[in-house]
Enzyme design. Structure first.
Site: not given
Ligand code: DHK
Length: 144
Positions: A23, A88, A101
């Site tokens: 991330y 929704d 993401h």
């Molecule tokens: C962030 C999350 O918390 C994951 O549960 C998703 C997403 C992906 C991201 O890549 O920002 O699967």
């Protein structure tokens, strides 16, 4: 002035310390600061919110839909893959929505490949780390 909401779901408050190899190491506060700078360059207003709770996210989407927002940048976190209710809410709000993401969900576990949001989003950005939010903001500032 175009008003755009930035909504982050569960565990995104942990950015910076949460699996940085997936991330990134930038925190959510730092991302929001960057986005606010870009928003002021673009002449739009950005309002940001994060919650670990599905109902709170839904309430926020309803609120923004009812109060003159025109665009939504949405990273639903893990709810991406499970929440019919969030989907929704996005539809009901009428907000032009970009699903973001940080990671490329299609290159990860099978259960992350399916998004309940993508089918009703105007656009989807995945795998561009925090740059994905900036791209979404630039797009919505012109198209929302
Ligand atoms: C962030 C999350 O918390 C994951 O549960 C998703 C997403 C992906 C991201 O890549 O920002 O699967």
């Amino acid at each position: 002035m175009v008003k755009i909401g930035l909504l982050n779901g569960p565990n995104l408050d942990r950015l910076g310390k949460r699996e940085p190899e997936i991330y990134g190491s930038i925190t959510l506060d730092e991302i929001v600061k960057k986005l606010n700078l870009v928003a002021s360059e673009l002449g739009c207003e950005l309002v940001s919110s994060q919650s670990n709770h599905e109902g709170i996210l839904i309430d926020k989407i309803h609120e923004w839909g009812d109060t003159g927002f025109s665009g939504l940048i949405l990273n639903p976190g893990g709810l991406t893959h499970t929440s019919v209710a969030l989907r929704d809410a996005v539809v009901t709000s009428g907000l032009k929505t970009v699903e973001v993401h940080l990671s490329n969900i299609h290159a990860r576990e099978d259960f992350r490949h399916k998004s309940l949001i993508s089918g009703i989003a105007a656009a989807v950005v995945a795998g561009m780390n925090h740059h994905g939010y900036v791209s979404a903001l630039r797009y919505l500032s012109e198209e929302a």
